[in-house]
Design a protein around this motif. Structure first.
Motif, PDB file in Angstrom:
ATOM      1  N   LEU A  45       0.835  -1.211   0.000  1.00 53.92           N
ATOM      2  CA  LEU A  45       0.000   0.000   0.000  1.00 53.92           C
ATOM      3  C   LEU A  45       0.866   1.256   0.000  1.00 53.92           C
ATOM      4  CD1 LEU A  45      -2.928  -0.605   2.523  1.00 53.92           C
ATOM      5  CD2 LEU A  45      -3.108  -0.033   0.102  1.00 53.92           C
ATOM      6  N   MET A  46       1.901   1.253   0.833  1.00 54.17           N
ATOM      7  CA  MET A  46       2.775   2.419   0.919  1.00 54.17           C
ATOM      8  C   MET A  46       3.474   2.670  -0.410  1.00 54.17           C
ATOM      9  SD  MET A  46       4.239   1.760   4.739  1.00 54.17           S
ATOM     10  CE  MET A  46       4.676   3.363   5.377  1.00 54.17           C
ATOM     11  N   ARG A  47       3.923   1.609  -1.049  1.00 55.74           N
ATOM     12  CA  ARG A  47       4.587   1.745  -2.356  1.00 55.74           C
ATOM     13  C   ARG A  47       3.618   2.230  -3.417  1.00 55.74           C
ATOM     14  NH1 ARG A  47       8.114  -3.709  -2.392  1.00 55.74           N
ATOM     15  NH2 ARG A  47      10.040  -2.811  -1.601  1.00 55.74           N
ATOM     16  N   ALA A  48       2.471   1.591  -3.494  1.00 56.84           N
ATOM     17  CA  ALA A  48       1.501   1.904  -4.550  1.00 56.84           C
ATOM     18  C   ALA A  48       0.968   3.323  -4.451  1.00 56.84           C
ATOM     19  CB  ALA A  48       0.348   0.900  -4.511  1.00 56.84           C
ATOM     20  N   HIS A  49       0.872   3.839  -3.226  1.00 56.59           N
ATOM     21  CA  HIS A  49       0.264   5.156  -3.039  1.00 56.59           C
ATOM     22  C   HIS A  49       1.260   6.215  -2.580  1.00 56.59           C
ATOM     23  CE1 HIS A  49      -3.772   3.594  -3.726  1.00 56.59           C
ATOM     24  NE2 HIS A  49      -3.347   2.516  -3.081  1.00 56.59           N
ATOM     25  N   ALA A  50       2.540   5.847  -2.505  1.00 56.15           N
ATOM     26  CA  ALA A  50       3.610   6.771  -2.126  1.00 56.15           C
ATOM     27  C   ALA A  50       3.309   7.489  -0.810  1.00 56.15           C
ATOM     28  CB  ALA A  50       3.892   7.767  -3.246  1.00 56.15           C
ATOM     29  N   VAL A  51       2.959   6.711   0.214  1.00 55.06           N
ATOM     30  CA  VAL A  51       2.730   7.276   1.543  1.00 55.06           C
ATOM     31  C   VAL A  51       3.762   6.716   2.513  1.00 55.06           C
ATOM     32  CG1 VAL A  51       0.275   7.710   1.193  1.00 55.06           C
ATOM     33  CG2 VAL A  51       0.995   5.538   2.163  1.00 55.06           C
ATOM     34  N   ARG A  52       4.050   7.491   3.535  1.00 58.83           N
ATOM     35  CA  ARG A  52       5.077   7.108   4.507  1.00 58.83           C
ATOM     36  C   ARG A  52       4.506   6.621   5.818  1.00 58.83           C
ATOM     37  NH1 ARG A  52       8.205  12.345   2.666  1.00 58.83           N
ATOM     38  NH2 ARG A  52       9.389  11.393   0.991  1.00 58.83           N
ATOM     39  N   ARG A  53       3.205   6.822   6.014  1.00 62.45           N
ATOM     40  CA  ARG A  53       2.564   6.426   7.268  1.00 62.45           C
ATOM     41  C   ARG A  53       1.170   5.900   6.985  1.00 62.45           C
ATOM     42  NH1 ARG A  53       4.721  11.460   7.705  1.00 62.45           N
ATOM     43  NH2 ARG A  53       6.360  11.764   9.248  1.00 62.45           N
ATOM     44  N   LEU A  54       0.787   4.882   7.737  1.00 62.79           N
ATOM     45  CA  LEU A  54      -0.574   4.352   7.643  1.00 62.79           C
ATOM     46  C   LEU A  54      -1.155   4.226   9.048  1.00 62.79           C
ATOM     47  CD1 LEU A  54       0.028   1.368   5.184  1.00 62.79           C
ATOM     48  CD2 LEU A  54      -1.129   3.513   4.641  1.00 62.79           C
ATOM     49  N   PRO A  55      -2.314   4.834   9.296  1.00 63.57           N
ATOM     50  CA  PRO A  55      -2.965   4.576  10.572  1.00 63.57           C
ATOM     51  C   PRO A  55      -3.347   3.094  10.664  1.00 63.57           C
ATOM     52  CG  PRO A  55      -3.925   6.496   9.492  1.00 63.57           C
ATOM     53  CD  PRO A  55      -3.039   5.817   8.490  1.00 63.57           C
ATOM     54  N   VAL A  56      -3.247   2.550  11.861  1.00 62.85           N
ATOM     55  CA  VAL A  56      -3.636   1.170  12.115  1.00 62.85           C
ATOM     56  C   VAL A  56      -4.955   1.228  12.872  1.00 62.85           C
ATOM     57  CG1 VAL A  56      -2.979  -1.024  13.153  1.00 62.85           C
ATOM     58  CG2 VAL A  56      -1.205   0.497  12.236  1.00 62.85           C
ATOM     59  N   VAL A  78       0.129   3.535  14.474  1.00 62.68           N
ATOM     60  CA  VAL A  78       0.563   4.006  13.166  1.00 62.68           C
ATOM     61  C   VAL A  78       1.745   3.156  12.753  1.00 62.68           C
ATOM     62  CG1 VAL A  78       1.556   5.944  11.884  1.00 62.68           C
ATOM     63  CG2 VAL A  78      -0.199   6.378  13.596  1.00 62.68           C
ATOM     64  N   VAL A  79       1.778   2.771  11.495  1.00 60.48           N
ATOM     65  CA  VAL A  79       2.960   2.094  10.966  1.00 60.48           C
ATOM     66  C   VAL A  79       3.601   3.052   9.969  1.00 60.48           C
ATOM     67  CG1 VAL A  79       1.741   0.825   9.139  1.00 60.48           C
ATOM     68  CG2 VAL A  79       3.914  -0.024   9.997  1.00 60.48           C
ATOM     69  N   SER A  80       4.891   3.278  10.160  1.00 61.85           N
ATOM     70  CA  SER A  80       5.604   4.234   9.321  1.00 61.85           C
ATOM     71  C   SER A  80       6.712   3.552   8.546  1.00 61.85           C
ATOM     72  CB  SER A  80       6.208   5.347  10.186  1.00 61.85           C
ATOM     73  OG  SER A  80       7.287   4.819  10.950  1.00 61.85           O
ATOM     74  N   LEU A  81       7.218   4.271   7.580  1.00 64.13           N
ATOM     75  CA  LEU A  81       8.360   3.798   6.818  1.00 64.13           C
ATOM     76  C   LEU A  81       9.521   3.481   7.765  1.00 64.13           C
ATOM     77  CD1 LEU A  81       9.357   3.327   3.932  1.00 64.13           C
ATOM     78  CD2 LEU A  81      10.046   5.728   3.873  1.00 64.13           C
ATOM     79  N   GLY A  82       9.720   4.325   8.763  1.00 62.74           N
ATOM     80  CA  GLY A  82      10.770   4.094   9.747  1.00 62.74           C
ATOM     81  C   GLY A  82      10.547   2.828  10.556  1.00 62.74           C
ATOM     82  N   ASP A  83       9.301   2.561  10.938  1.00 65.36           N
ATOM     83  CA  ASP A  83       8.986   1.319  11.665  1.00 65.36           C
ATOM     84  C   ASP A  83       9.371   0.109  10.827  1.00 65.36           C
ATOM     85  OD1 ASP A  83       7.788   2.712  13.830  1.00 65.36           O
ATOM     86  OD2 ASP A  83       5.818   2.657  12.859  1.00 65.36           O
TER      87      ASP A  83
END
Length: 145
Positions: free
Chosen positions: A93-104, A113-118
């Motif tokens: 999802l992060m790759r397809a939509h170019a987002v760095r964070r997703l609420p869980v 929240v899951v982030s690119l850093g996580d």
């Protein structure tokens, strides 16, 4: 690498109401040393507001951060994942939509929240990105372009 989002996410959510001012949101980001807050209407996640959103969508456009609301500037209807979703699905999802964070979200309620850093820390704990993600924010730090 961890199998489920719950294994890599940052638990807990710092949230603001859609009517909260950008100043209020920025102060929460500063106080919690984070780069984004969830915008929630009650328990419903309605957006994600990042420090970059405040800078680019508000300040750079001349909006008054005291008067502009989080709901007006945030990314509305964000993509979300569940704690029992596979990490690979979150990455996709992060790759397809170019987002760095997703609420869980679990049972309709934000739980983390899951982030690119996580993800970087879970996959490669000794990587530069993982090191940066673990480092506490330094409010006095200077950056160069």
């Amino acid at each position: 690498m961890a199998e489920f989002v719950r294994d890599v996410m940052t638990p807990g959510v710092v949230a603001v109401r859609p009517a909260a001012s950008l100043v209020e949101a920025a102060q929460l980001m500063r106080d919690h040393e984070i780069g984004a807050v969830v915008v929630a209407d009650g328990q419903d996640v309605v957006g994600v507001l990042t420090d970059r959103d405040i800078a680019v969508r508000a300040v750079a456009e001349g909006l008054d951060p005291q008067a502009a609301s989080a709901g007006a500037v945030c990314t509305s209807d964000p993509l979300v994942v569940g704690p029992y979703d596979r990490v690979s699905a979150a990455v996709a999802l992060m790759r397809a939509h170019a987002v760095r964070r997703l609420p869980v979200v679990e049972a309709g309620m934000p739980v983390g929240v899951v982030s690119l850093g996580d993800l970087a820390e879970a996959q490669s704990p000794r990587s530069a990105l993982a090191d940066i993600s673990r480092a506490a924010a330094d409010s006095g730090a200077r950056t160069t372009a």
